[in-house]
Scaffold this motif. Structure first.
Motif, PDB file in Angstrom:
ATOM      1  N   GLN A  63       0.805  -1.215   0.000  1.00  0.00           N
ATOM      2  CA  GLN A  63       0.000   0.000   0.000  1.00  0.00           C
ATOM      3  C   GLN A  63       0.847   1.278   0.000  1.00  0.00           C
ATOM      4  N   THR A  64       2.147   1.143   0.222  1.00  0.00           N
ATOM      5  CA  THR A  64       2.992   2.317   0.469  1.00  0.00           C
ATOM      6  C   THR A  64       3.704   2.858  -0.768  1.00  0.00           C
ATOM      7  N   VAL A  65       3.711   2.092  -1.873  1.00  0.00           N
ATOM      8  CA  VAL A  65       4.412   2.563  -3.065  1.00  0.00           C
ATOM      9  C   VAL A  65       3.545   2.366  -4.307  1.00  0.00           C
ATOM     10  N   ILE A  66       3.784   3.198  -5.309  1.00  0.00           N
ATOM     11  CA  ILE A  66       3.122   3.039  -6.608  1.00  0.00           C
ATOM     12  C   ILE A  66       4.227   3.031  -7.666  1.00  0.00           C
ATOM     13  N   LYS A  67       4.411   1.876  -8.302  1.00  0.00           N
ATOM     14  CA  LYS A  67       5.435   1.762  -9.338  1.00  0.00           C
ATOM     15  C   LYS A  67       4.762   1.882 -10.701  1.00  0.00           C
ATOM     16  N   MET A  68       5.332   2.758 -11.544  1.00  0.00           N
ATOM     17  CA  MET A  68       4.721   3.001 -12.851  1.00  0.00           C
ATOM     18  C   MET A  68       5.804   3.297 -13.882  1.00  0.00           C
ATOM     19  N   ARG A  69       5.603   2.771 -15.086  1.00  0.00           N
ATOM     20  CA  ARG A  69       6.537   3.036 -16.178  1.00  0.00           C
ATOM     21  C   ARG A  69       5.778   3.727 -17.301  1.00  0.00           C
ATOM     22  N   TYR A  70       6.424   4.714 -17.925  1.00  0.00           N
ATOM     23  CA  TYR A  70       5.781   5.445 -19.018  1.00  0.00           C
ATOM     24  C   TYR A  70       6.378   5.036 -20.355  1.00  0.00           C
ATOM     25  N   CYS A  71       5.498   4.744 -21.289  1.00  0.00           N
ATOM     26  CA  CYS A  71       5.879   4.531 -22.680  1.00  0.00           C
ATOM     27  C   CYS A  71       5.021   5.485 -23.513  1.00  0.00           C
ATOM     28  N   PRO A  72       5.456   5.857 -24.701  1.00  0.00           N
ATOM     29  CA  PRO A  72       4.667   6.800 -25.504  1.00  0.00           C
ATOM     30  C   PRO A  72       3.203   6.371 -25.632  1.00  0.00           C
ATOM     31  N   GLY A  73       2.320   7.213 -25.119  1.00  0.00           N
ATOM     32  CA  GLY A  73       0.888   6.970 -25.240  1.00  0.00           C
ATOM     33  C   GLY A  73       0.306   6.018 -24.218  1.00  0.00           C
ATOM     34  N   GLU A  74       1.126   5.555 -23.255  1.00  0.00           N
ATOM     35  CA  GLU A  74       0.587   4.620 -22.283  1.00  0.00           C
ATOM     36  C   GLU A  74       1.387   4.626 -20.981  1.00  0.00           C
ATOM     37  N   PHE A  75       0.705   4.249 -19.928  1.00  0.00           N
ATOM     38  CA  PHE A  75       1.352   4.044 -18.636  1.00  0.00           C
ATOM     39  C   PHE A  75       1.189   2.581 -18.257  1.00  0.00           C
ATOM     40  N   ILE A  76       2.205   2.051 -17.612  1.00  0.00           N
ATOM     41  CA  ILE A  76       2.140   0.669 -17.147  1.00  0.00           C
ATOM     42  C   ILE A  76       2.327   0.663 -15.632  1.00  0.00           C
ATOM     43  N   LEU A  77       1.272   0.290 -14.916  1.00  0.00           N
ATOM     44  CA  LEU A  77       1.344   0.136 -13.464  1.00  0.00           C
ATOM     45  C   LEU A  77       1.913  -1.230 -13.139  1.00  0.00           C
ATOM     46  N   MET A  78       2.790  -1.269 -12.131  1.00  0.00           N
ATOM     47  CA  MET A  78       3.423  -2.527 -11.738  1.00  0.00           C
ATOM     48  C   MET A  78       3.193  -2.756 -10.254  1.00  0.00           C
ATOM     49  N   PRO A  79       2.038  -3.317  -9.903  1.00  0.00           N
ATOM     50  CA  PRO A  79       1.738  -3.547  -8.484  1.00  0.00           C
ATOM     51  C   PRO A  79       2.768  -4.472  -7.839  1.00  0.00           C
ATOM     52  N   GLU A  80       3.040  -4.202  -6.575  1.00  0.00           N
ATOM     53  CA  GLU A  80       3.964  -5.048  -5.818  1.00  0.00           C
ATOM     54  C   GLU A  80       3.144  -5.928  -4.876  1.00  0.00           C
ATOM     55  N   TYR A  81       3.115  -7.228  -5.173  1.00  0.00           N
ATOM     56  CA  TYR A  81       2.319  -8.158  -4.386  1.00  0.00           C
ATOM     57  C   TYR A  81       3.162  -8.710  -3.237  1.00  0.00           C
ATOM     58  N   ILE A  82       2.621  -8.637  -2.019  1.00  0.00           N
ATOM     59  CA  ILE A  82       3.390  -9.062  -0.853  1.00  0.00           C
ATOM     60  C   ILE A  82       2.945 -10.428  -0.331  1.00  0.00           C
ATOM     61  N   PHE A  83       1.863 -10.964  -0.910  1.00  0.00           N
ATOM     62  CA  PHE A  83       1.412 -12.318  -0.572  1.00  0.00           C
ATOM     63  C   PHE A  83       1.111 -13.079  -1.851  1.00  0.00           C
ATOM     64  N   ARG A  84       1.376 -14.387  -1.835  1.00  0.00           N
ATOM     65  CA  ARG A  84       0.973 -15.245  -2.946  1.00  0.00           C
ATOM     66  C   ARG A  84      -0.544 -15.438  -2.903  1.00  0.00           C
ATOM     67  N   ILE A  85      -1.096 -15.926  -4.012  1.00  0.00           N
ATOM     68  CA  ILE A  85      -2.550 -16.084  -4.103  1.00  0.00           C
ATOM     69  C   ILE A  85      -3.073 -16.990  -2.999  1.00  0.00           C
ATOM     70  N   ASN A  86      -2.421 -18.130  -2.785  1.00  0.00           N
ATOM     71  CA  ASN A  86      -2.905 -19.052  -1.747  1.00  0.00           C
ATOM     72  C   ASN A  86      -2.786 -18.436  -0.355  1.00  0.00           C
ATOM     73  N   GLU A  87      -1.748 -17.625  -0.143  1.00  0.00           N
ATOM     74  CA  GLU A  87      -1.603 -16.937   1.134  1.00  0.00           C
ATOM     75  C   GLU A  87      -2.722 -15.920   1.328  1.00  0.00           C
ATOM     76  N   SER A  88      -3.034 -15.195   0.271  1.00  0.00           N
ATOM     77  CA  SER A  88      -4.097 -14.192   0.334  1.00  0.00           C
ATOM     78  C   SER A  88      -5.443 -14.830   0.645  1.00  0.00           C
ATOM     79  N   GLU A  89      -5.684 -15.971   0.040  1.00  0.00           N
ATOM     80  CA  GLU A  89      -6.951 -16.666   0.274  1.00  0.00           C
ATOM     81  C   GLU A  89      -7.067 -17.105   1.732  1.00  0.00           C
ATOM     82  N   ALA A  90      -5.960 -17.578   2.303  1.00  0.00           N
ATOM     83  CA  ALA A  90      -5.971 -17.996   3.704  1.00  0.00           C
ATOM     84  C   ALA A  90      -6.157 -16.793   4.627  1.00  0.00           C
ATOM     85  N   ILE A  91      -5.490 -15.690   4.319  1.00  0.00           N
ATOM     86  CA  ILE A  91      -5.609 -14.483   5.134  1.00  0.00           C
ATOM     87  C   ILE A  91      -7.024 -13.922   5.050  1.00  0.00           C
TER      88      ILE A  91
END
Length: 337
Positions: A63-91
């Protein structure tokens, strides 16, 4: 779990489209989220934050950072996941258990939105310790999400506000996570970023700051504060600065001090309140200035001390009385040990 997406509801069409792309991307654990819309980097970052505020169960994102890359005509967001899918489901299942437990205990207040809201407020104040270390640590991600509030029982304002939204939404109480700045000395700088909530109760909107009401774990405190429970816009603006345009809050009907008959306008009313509540461990009241009394901080202090000496003389002699003030909001507190 039930959820309300306030920020999505007030966005413009292009913003909503970006919101949906970000929402679906995070939901699918996408490593790259492509945004090809006529929006600025700053606008996309703001929409990204609003997606997280609207959807507190996206706790598996840093929740503390927003990573983003710019290319001509577009932005690419790169979320940083701190839990795996199975971990998230358990949490998520563990969070569901906590929410269910609180909801079960709150069933006795079903049908009374004010009592439900107060119960959620009080349960969070009692169970969560503010995580001061998370403000400077680089790896205490949970404190900014519902994981910190519900499972670790330590969180910062953002995690607390998101958890409060989850509880309210679960019982169909409309609730918003508000971001801005807050400072008791009203000096707003980069260190004063803060999150709190707005709720809609019985048709009226109010500000609620569970974090600033959490004095329960302070040394020697052990009481629940209601200084920031159901405030109007003018009241919250005394020491908070919202980042966004939020619903206007004008009603005082469900302010804590109004609902508990704890407003006093004269010295004699103050004495009577103290006399009637001397059996309590904590006597709280709000001093109004509608009758010309309590007009200055000095006058508030003097009259509260004088009233306490008059009505609690026998207790004061034992040294078991402590008086505190929230001068900005004209609130007095008398703690009887």
């Amino acid at each position: 779990m039930k959820n309300e997406r306030y920020y999505y509801s007030i966005m413009e069409p292009f913003e909503r489209e970006a919101y949906k792309k970000i929402y679906e991307g995070i939901k699918a654990y996408a490593l790259n989220i492509l945004i090809t819309l006529p929006l600025t980097k700053e606008k996309i970052e703001k929409i990204y934050r609003k997606v997280l505020f609207d959807n507190p169960l996206f706790f598996y994102i840093n929740q503390t950072v927003i990573k983003m890359r710019y290319c001509p005509g577009e932005f690419i967001l790169m979320p940083e996941y701190i839990f795996r899918i199975n971990e998230s489901e358990a949490i998520t299942r563990d969070i569901r258990k906590v929410v269910n437990k609180v909801s079960t205990s709150a069933q006795k207040y079903s049908g009374n939105e004010f009592r439900l809201e107060k119960y959620f407020h009080d349960s969070m104040v009692k169970s969560i310790v503010y995580d001061h270390d998370a403000l400077t640590a680089k790896d205490k991600y949970n404190a900014f999400s519902v994981v910190g509030a519900f499972l670790d029982k330590t969180a910062v304002c953002e995690g607390i506000a998101k958890a409060f939204k989850v509880l309210c939404n679960e019982h169909a109480i409309k609730c918003i996570v508000a971001l801005g700045k807050a400072s008791p000395d009203r000096i707003y700088d980069e260190e004063s970023y803060h999150a709190w909530n707005l709720v809609k109760i019985n048709g009226d909107s109010y500000h609620v700051d569970v974090t600033w009401d959490n004095r329960y774990h302070d040394e020697g405190a052990e009481h629940i504060s209601y200084d920031y429970f159901n405030l109007t816009t003018s009241e919250i603006l005394i020491d908070h600065q919202p980042e966004d345009v939020l619903p206007l809050c004008t009603s005082e009907k469900l302010n804590y001090f109004t609902c508990t008959d704890s407003n006093v306008s004269t010295f004699e009313e103050l004495c009577r309140l103290i006399r009637n509540r001397r059996h309590l461990k904590m006597i709280v009241f709000r001093m109004l200035n509608d009758k010309g009394e309590f007009s200055t901080e000095e006058e508030m202090h003097e009259k509260v001390i004088y009233a306490a000496e008059r009505e609690l003389e026998d207790i004061i002699k034992t040294g078991n009385v402590k008086i505190a003030f929230n001068e900005l909001h004209r609130i007095g507190k008398i703690k009887i040990k």
